[in-house]
Design a protein around this motif. Sequence first.
Motif, PDB file in Angstrom:
ATOM      1  N   UNK A 170      64.135  43.385  40.384  1.00  0.00           N
ATOM      2  CA  UNK A 170      63.316  44.200  41.274  1.00  0.00           C
ATOM      3  C   UNK A 170      61.937  43.563  41.365  1.00  0.00           C
ATOM      4  N   UNK A 171      61.463  43.355  42.598  1.00  0.00           N
ATOM      5  CA  UNK A 171      60.150  42.750  42.778  1.00  0.00           C
ATOM      6  C   UNK A 171      60.159  41.265  42.494  1.00  0.00           C
ATOM      7  N   UNK A 191      71.425  42.998  26.963  1.00  0.00           N
ATOM      8  CA  UNK A 191      70.028  42.591  27.077  1.00  0.00           C
ATOM      9  C   UNK A 191      69.306  43.501  28.053  1.00  0.00           C
ATOM     10  N   UNK A 192      68.092  43.880  27.691  1.00  0.00           N
ATOM     11  CA  UNK A 192      67.169  44.565  28.595  1.00  0.00           C
ATOM     12  C   UNK A 192      65.993  43.636  28.835  1.00  0.00           C
ATOM     13  N   UNK A 193      65.585  43.500  30.102  1.00  0.00           N
ATOM     14  CA  UNK A 193      64.485  42.628  30.483  1.00  0.00           C
ATOM     15  C   UNK A 193      63.462  43.385  31.320  1.00  0.00           C
ATOM     16  N   UNK A 194      62.257  42.887  31.321  1.00  0.00           N
ATOM     17  CA  UNK A 194      61.240  43.387  32.246  1.00  0.00           C
ATOM     18  C   UNK A 194      61.642  43.053  33.679  1.00  0.00           C
ATOM     19  N   UNK A 195      61.479  44.014  34.578  1.00  0.00           N
ATOM     20  CA  UNK A 195      61.659  43.758  36.019  1.00  0.00           C
ATOM     21  C   UNK A 195      60.287  43.903  36.682  1.00  0.00           C
ATOM     22  N   UNK A 196      59.975  45.065  37.227  1.00  0.00           N
ATOM     23  CA  UNK A 196      58.648  45.395  37.743  1.00  0.00           C
ATOM     24  C   UNK A 196      58.731  46.797  38.317  1.00  0.00           C
ATOM     25  N   UNK A 197      57.585  47.353  38.722  1.00  0.00           N
ATOM     26  CA  UNK A 197      57.584  48.639  39.400  1.00  0.00           C
ATOM     27  C   UNK A 197      58.233  49.769  38.632  1.00  0.00           C
ATOM     28  N   UNK A 200      63.633  48.312  34.695  1.00  0.00           N
ATOM     29  CA  UNK A 200      64.117  47.330  33.742  1.00  0.00           C
ATOM     30  C   UNK A 200      65.431  46.755  34.231  1.00  0.00           C
ATOM     31  N   UNK A 201      65.642  45.462  33.990  1.00  0.00           N
ATOM     32  CA  UNK A 201      66.940  44.841  34.256  1.00  0.00           C
ATOM     33  C   UNK A 201      67.829  45.070  33.046  1.00  0.00           C
ATOM     34  N   UNK A 202      69.059  45.524  33.296  1.00  0.00           N
ATOM     35  CA  UNK A 202      70.002  45.803  32.222  1.00  0.00           C
ATOM     36  C   UNK A 202      71.240  44.950  32.399  1.00  0.00           C
ATOM     37  N   UNK A 203      71.475  44.041  31.447  1.00  0.00           N
ATOM     38  CA  UNK A 203      72.599  43.111  31.485  1.00  0.00           C
ATOM     39  C   UNK A 203      73.567  43.480  30.374  1.00  0.00           C
ATOM     40  N   UNK A 216      76.188  43.664  35.505  1.00  0.00           N
ATOM     41  CA  UNK A 216      74.781  43.984  35.719  1.00  0.00           C
ATOM     42  C   UNK A 216      74.664  44.772  37.012  1.00  0.00           C
ATOM     43  N   UNK A 217      74.038  45.943  36.932  1.00  0.00           N
ATOM     44  CA  UNK A 217      73.856  46.769  38.112  1.00  0.00           C
ATOM     45  C   UNK A 217      72.422  46.766  38.579  1.00  0.00           C
ATOM     46  N   UNK A 218      72.072  47.758  39.364  1.00  0.00           N
ATOM     47  CA  UNK A 218      70.704  47.870  39.871  1.00  0.00           C
ATOM     48  C   UNK A 218      69.745  48.134  38.717  1.00  0.00           C
ATOM     49  N   UNK A 219      68.495  47.702  38.848  1.00  0.00           N
ATOM     50  CA  UNK A 219      67.517  47.956  37.783  1.00  0.00           C
ATOM     51  C   UNK A 219      67.399  49.446  37.461  1.00  0.00           C
ATOM     52  N   UNK A 220      67.135  49.736  36.200  1.00  0.00           N
ATOM     53  CA  UNK A 220      67.049  51.117  35.745  1.00  0.00           C
ATOM     54  C   UNK A 220      65.619  51.627  35.819  1.00  0.00           C
ATOM     55  N   UNK A 221      65.407  52.840  36.332  1.00  0.00           N
ATOM     56  CA  UNK A 221      64.072  53.447  36.261  1.00  0.00           C
ATOM     57  C   UNK A 221      63.649  53.601  34.808  1.00  0.00           C
ATOM     58  N   UNK A 222      62.355  53.434  34.538  1.00  0.00           N
ATOM     59  CA  UNK A 222      61.877  53.410  33.164  1.00  0.00           C
ATOM     60  C   UNK A 222      60.472  53.996  33.097  1.00  0.00           C
TER      61      UNK A 222
END
Length: 420
Positions: A170-171, A191-197, A200-203, A216-222
């Motif tokens: 995302x972003x 794995x959880x990664x920083x995305x933006x906005x 989080x990216x969840x793999x 891997x799906x759509x980024x998760x709200x956090x």
Amino acid sequence: MSTAALCGTLLLAACGPTAPDAGHATPTRIADAPARLPVPHGKGSRTPDDFNGDGHRDLVLNDLVKEQRHADDAGIGIVYGGPHGLTPGARQLLSPKKQAAPTKGQLPAVFGAEESCDLDGDGFTDLIVSTDPPYDGQGRPPVPLQILFGSPAGLTGRAVKLTVPDRARFGNDWPDQPVCGDFDGDGKKDLVLHASGGRLSYLRGPFSRKGAPRAAGAPLPSPGEVPTGPAADVDGDGYDDLVVRTAEGTGTSAVVLGGPAGPTRTGAVLPTGADVALGRFGRGRALDAAVGGTGETSLRYDLPAATRAGLATPGSMLDAADFDGDGRDELVSSASRLRLFRAGTAGLSTKGALTVVPPAPGTTRVLAAGDFDGDGRADLVVRTYRGETRDTVAVYRGTKRGLLEAKPAVTFSSSAFLAP
């Protein structure tokens, strides 16, 4: 031995001013480096940070000392463990030239260890490293993370690039800040990664040997954008949870709870602080949180509901581990000095706190807190810096009475990795 005597003679290292190097190109001493030993070959294990799978925990060292000031970073150091703990002779230097994957024919200049876990489920811990792939600033940046897979001989191969599918991003921020954990409860590391906005990216694991996640799906709200490890199952429901910070440095954070869909539920919101440590500090069944601040260390017991308390000591950096094997974790706090606080049935207390005495002049920080000798009690690894070319790494073993040894069990310098 009395507490007063312990505080006068104990163990570790106070955090003091860093001593500057003499001159502009002081060569580091490597003549006293321990003789190099072969890396033991293992058959796979479930031990954390066991890159060669022999059942013994290994140590990762970033920011190795240099032969002279302002020289290039040498790479990442690995000290392999054995039946009696860390063995400085069984060491390995990981460098971009030998281990990094190139991008468009260019090897990275940055090569730093970020996270470790068994991503492919083969019984050998893998190392996630951060690099600096070429980027012209236009559009979405490339993925800077690479994976070095463990093996019976340790981390011997060339890294592969971590795949983060576009649908999981995302972003236009760099996908970084990796945290390992079994967030969906399937027994495989994710794995959880920083995305933006605020996402989080969840793999989902396991990961292929080419660096691709199983799904891997759509980024998760956090509630924040900076995932922070290590992950832990704070409420005992079988899903790993993690702390997510609102920003780098000092800021608020929250516990994000795992579940069948991954880390999607916000638990306790934690107060503003510079660092967060999760541990079992003695008040209930669930894990607790210590949040380090400039004035005091805030405590939240029985996550995720979180009963409030405080500890009258500042703590810019915090670590938690069970050094005496009683089932409760002690808290190690780094501010102007390093101190250890014991846990009891009522929680953490400043009563009987141990002040750490330096093994060498310089600035001391905790490298790791974990069971390196396999006796069921955590050991503490600290590092004292004296500028770019000198340091001391000291390992203090946990005992039934805690960290009571007057001298470290093992000492060495990261300059050993510069020895041929």
